[in-house]
Enzyme design. Structure first.
Site, PDB file in Angstrom:
ATOM      1  N   ASN A  50       0.847  -1.207   0.000  1.00 55.89           N
ATOM      2  CA  ASN A  50       0.000   0.000   0.000  1.00 55.89           C
ATOM      3  C   ASN A  50       0.875   1.247   0.000  1.00 55.89           C
ATOM      4  O   ASN A  50       1.685   1.379  -0.946  1.00 55.89           O
ATOM      5  CB  ASN A  50      -1.147  -0.047   1.014  1.00 55.89           C
ATOM      6  CG  ASN A  50      -0.787  -0.255   2.454  1.00 55.89           C
ATOM      7  OD1 ASN A  50      -0.166  -1.224   2.823  1.00 55.89           O
ATOM      8  ND2 ASN A  50      -1.209   0.657   3.299  1.00 55.89           N
ATOM      9  N   ASP A  51       0.758   2.142   0.920  1.00 59.78           N
ATOM     10  CA  ASP A  51       1.354   3.478   0.775  1.00 59.78           C
ATOM     11  C   ASP A  51       2.854   3.501   0.476  1.00 59.78           C
ATOM     12  O   ASP A  51       3.612   2.748   1.101  1.00 59.78           O
ATOM     13  CB  ASP A  51       1.195   4.267   2.075  1.00 59.78           C
ATOM     14  CG  ASP A  51      -0.153   4.112   2.708  1.00 59.78           C
ATOM     15  OD1 ASP A  51      -1.084   3.619   2.058  1.00 59.78           O
ATOM     16  OD2 ASP A  51      -0.287   4.481   3.896  1.00 59.78           O
ATOM     17  N   TYR A 110       3.568   1.360  10.593  1.00 62.26           N
ATOM     18  CA  TYR A 110       2.684   2.072   9.676  1.00 62.26           C
ATOM     19  C   TYR A 110       3.422   3.215   8.971  1.00 62.26           C
ATOM     20  O   TYR A 110       4.593   3.463   9.220  1.00 62.26           O
ATOM     21  CB  TYR A 110       1.457   2.588  10.439  1.00 62.26           C
ATOM     22  CG  TYR A 110       0.329   1.573  10.521  1.00 62.26           C
ATOM     23  CD1 TYR A 110       0.541   0.228  10.260  1.00 62.26           C
ATOM     24  CD2 TYR A 110      -0.967   1.963  10.869  1.00 62.26           C
ATOM     25  CE1 TYR A 110      -0.493  -0.702  10.329  1.00 62.26           C
ATOM     26  CE2 TYR A 110      -2.011   1.043  10.940  1.00 62.26           C
ATOM     27  CZ  TYR A 110      -1.771  -0.289  10.669  1.00 62.26           C
ATOM     28  OH  TYR A 110      -2.795  -1.188  10.740  1.00 62.26           O
ATOM     29  N   ARG A 168      -1.766   9.074  12.826  1.00 62.21           N
ATOM     30  CA  ARG A 168      -0.691   8.332  12.154  1.00 62.21           C
ATOM     31  C   ARG A 168      -0.106   9.077  10.952  1.00 62.21           C
ATOM     32  O   ARG A 168      -0.613  10.095  10.531  1.00 62.21           O
ATOM     33  CB  ARG A 168      -1.209   6.965  11.695  1.00 62.21           C
ATOM     34  CG  ARG A 168      -2.462   7.020  10.849  1.00 62.21           C
ATOM     35  CD  ARG A 168      -2.929   5.589  10.502  1.00 62.21           C
ATOM     36  NE  ARG A 168      -4.209   5.620   9.804  1.00 62.21           N
ATOM     37  CZ  ARG A 168      -5.391   5.451  10.393  1.00 62.21           C
ATOM     38  NH1 ARG A 168      -5.475   5.227  11.695  1.00 62.21           N
ATOM     39  NH2 ARG A 168      -6.500   5.517   9.686  1.00 62.21           N
ATOM     40  N   GLU A 223      -5.678  10.784   6.109  1.00 64.63           N
ATOM     41  CA  GLU A 223      -4.511   9.920   6.188  1.00 64.63           C
ATOM     42  C   GLU A 223      -3.361  10.520   5.369  1.00 64.63           C
ATOM     43  O   GLU A 223      -3.563  11.345   4.489  1.00 64.63           O
ATOM     44  CB  GLU A 223      -4.844   8.521   5.660  1.00 64.63           C
ATOM     45  CG  GLU A 223      -5.882   7.799   6.515  1.00 64.63           C
ATOM     46  CD  GLU A 223      -6.017   6.319   6.184  1.00 64.63           C
ATOM     47  OE1 GLU A 223      -5.947   5.498   7.107  1.00 64.63           O
ATOM     48  OE2 GLU A 223      -6.204   5.992   5.003  1.00 64.63           O
TER      49      GLU A 223
HETATM   50  C1  FRU Z   1      -3.268   4.545   4.367  1.00 63.77           C
HETATM   51  C2  FRU Z   1      -2.998   3.851   5.677  1.00 63.77           C
HETATM   52  C3  FRU Z   1      -2.215   4.733   6.628  1.00 63.77           C
HETATM   53  C4  FRU Z   1      -1.546   3.739   7.530  1.00 63.77           C
HETATM   54  C5  FRU Z   1      -1.222   2.626   6.575  1.00 63.77           C
HETATM   55  C6  FRU Z   1      -1.249   1.257   7.148  1.00 63.77           C
HETATM   56  O1  FRU Z   1      -3.474   3.658   3.323  1.00 63.77           O
HETATM   57  O2  FRU Z   1      -4.207   3.412   6.276  1.00 63.77           O
HETATM   58  O3  FRU Z   1      -3.005   5.692   7.288  1.00 63.77           O
HETATM   59  O4  FRU Z   1      -0.419   4.252   8.158  1.00 63.77           O
HETATM   60  O5  FRU Z   1      -2.164   2.719   5.517  1.00 63.77           O
HETATM   61  O6  FRU Z   1      -0.808   0.342   6.205  1.00 63.77           O
END
Ligand code: FRU
Length: 481
Positions: A50-51, A110, A168, A223
């Site tokens: 993901n991110d 995260y 976060r 986020e």
């Molecule tokens: C965004 C998110 C962040 C978090 C991460 C966890 O996609 O939800 O806010 O830190 O992914 O994988």
């Protein structure tokens, strides 16, 4: 039924040591068989990406990390996976950069960002911990990457004293003698915000509170906040949740990405002064959590996750999910954040040739450039059965239509995305890589980034006599082999 919903919490939160080599090999084998696995985009060898995290330029290289769940194509125990590259063609795979191996990050390392100091990089991340009642305890934490690439954790720097459990994704930069940090947070009133902290020593952080704008009540959580200065303006970039609109263009995805351009951040009033209306960089189906960084030549580069939380794509059948967008250079023009693919990526292009109206594809990794001087035209990617994805233009808008893909998903969020067309005459760039399409329209003021799934895709067609130049794209090296 998606694979993901069959996973128990215990299964999702397994660590990499708990996965057998056999099951890793089986995941990799299935991923290799997937004709939708990209060739010139960064994607995980198996499991879920993901991110983008910790993006920075250090020691002559771009460093990219990303959120990674190794256990499978699900959101579960998160790691930071680490790659570096000098040219966006050849990549070095450094493996896992940060493991969830401390009490404060026992349920995942995260997202967060990087701050380049002279001979090291500071990596700020969120320690995600769950207690015995599964209550989340987030903290902002610090790690240090030295010149030899070693990464060491230095513990928690900020505890959560002001927000709900949604606190976060720290991003840090230096301004004069101050270090500043933004964190994505949900206020006790359940409103999304980008909160500011400041520090002189990177260890002690003073809480300044949510950055004030006209959008103080937009959604329930923001986020992956980012804040940067560019072309003499200040930009807030973030991924808000719980935002929608009545018009046919804005905020159509389950979660969105937005930016606000202002004159400057007033550190006393914690206000973004003289700011414009909120805007969106991307109008496609799959674009989230972008992060930016500066390289050695002063370019502001943005990379996003091509994907969205809470949405499973058909790739999960092949045991992988998610990829990174192409790197995009940012500028401000006419009040918009304008994006263009880094010129380095052009090195992947094969020879140019013109497409008349139809092209039988012998690869599904290519790019086309369209010179449009007319109102109506359509670019279609299709297979012999007529399954397709269509990029359509009218005088007033661009439309991306996924309604006739072979494999439909996330239908409840609609199968079309639209964006206003700002001029008839424009050059459009379309990057296609197996199951991802990135379209740069309106001179880069907007993009449409999406996954798409067409079995045995083999035809590209274009109507309206639009001048179309086609290039194959070579694979990047060192990541996806
Ligand atoms: C965004 C998110 C962040 C978090 C991460 C966890 O996609 O939800 O806010 O830190 O992914 O994988």
């Amino acid at each position: 039924m998606s694979l993901n919903s069959n996973w128990t919490v215990e299964q999702r939160y397994r660590r990499i040591e708990d996965i057998s080599q056999e099951s890793i090999d089986a995941m990799v084998e299935l991923r290799k068989q997937d004709s939708g696995y990209p060739s010139y985009h960064v994607a995980p060898k198996f499991g879920l990406l993901n991110d983008p995290n910790g993006l920075c330029f250090f020691n002559g290289e771009h460093h990219l990390f990303y959120q990674w769940t190794p256990v499978g194509p699900v959101h579960g125990m998160k790691y930071w996976y680490h790659l570096s590259t000098k040219d966006f063609v050849h990549f070095q795979d450094h493996g896992i950069g940060l493991h969830p191996d401390q009490d404060y990050d026992s349920h995942g390392v995260y997202s967060g960002g990087a701050l380049v100091e002279k001979d090291h990089v500071l990596l700020f991340f969120t320690g995600n911990k769950r207690d015995e009642h599964w209550l989340r305890i987030p903290t902002q934490c610090l790690a240090k990457m030295s010149g030899d690439g070693k990464i060491e954790k230095h513990g928690v720097v900020i505890e959560n004293e002001h927000y709900t459990e949604h606190f976060r994704d720290p991003k840090v930069w230096k301004q004069g003698d101050d270090y500043l940090m933004v964190v994505g947070a949900q206020t006790p009133q359940e409103i999304g915000s980008m909160v500011l902290y400041s520090s002189r020593d990177l260890i002690n952080w003073q809480h300044k509170g949510p950055i004030q704008t006209r959008y103080n009540k937009l959604g329930y959580m923001w986020e992956c906040p980012d804040f940067f200065e560019i072309d003499n303006q200040s930009v807030m970039l973030f991924s808000p949740q719980g935002v929608s609109s009545k018009n046919s263009y804005d905020f159509k995805n389950i979660y969105s990405v937005a930016y606000i351009i202002g004159e400057r951040l007033n550190l006393d009033s914690v206000e973004l002064e003289n700011h414009q209306d909120i805007a969106q960089p991307d109008y496609g189906f799959d674009f989230y959590a972008p992060q930016t960084y500066l390289d050695d030549t002063g370019r502001r580069i943005m990379i996003a996750w091509v994907g969205l939380p809470d949405i499973n794509t058909p790739s999960n059948k092949n045991q992988w999910e998610g990829m990174l967008s192409l790197p995009r250079e940012l500028h401000i023009q006419g009040g918009y954040l304008v994006q263009s693919v880094l010129p380095e990526v052009k090195a992947l292009q094969g020879e140019a040739f013109a497409v008349e109206s139809e092209l039988e594809l012998d690869t599904t990794s290519f790019m086309v450039q369209l010179e449009t001087e007319i109102d109506d035209f359509e670019l279609t990617l299709s297979n012999a059965a007529g399954d397709n994805i269509v990029f359509r233009a009218t005088e007033k808008e661009f439309i991306l239509d996924r309604s006739k893909m072979s494999q439909l998903y996330a239908k409840k969020f609609g199968t079309m995305r639209k964006v206003p067309r700002l001029s008839t005459k424009q050059t459009i760039e379309v990057y296609v890589d197996r199951s991802v399409i990135e379209i740069f329209i309106n001179g880069g003021k907007h993009t449409m980034t999406s996954r798409f799934f067409i079995d045995n895709l083999n035809v590209l067609s274009i109507t309206g006599g639009v001048k179309t130049v086609y290039h194959t794209m070579c694979p990047i090296q060192g990541v996806n082999d």
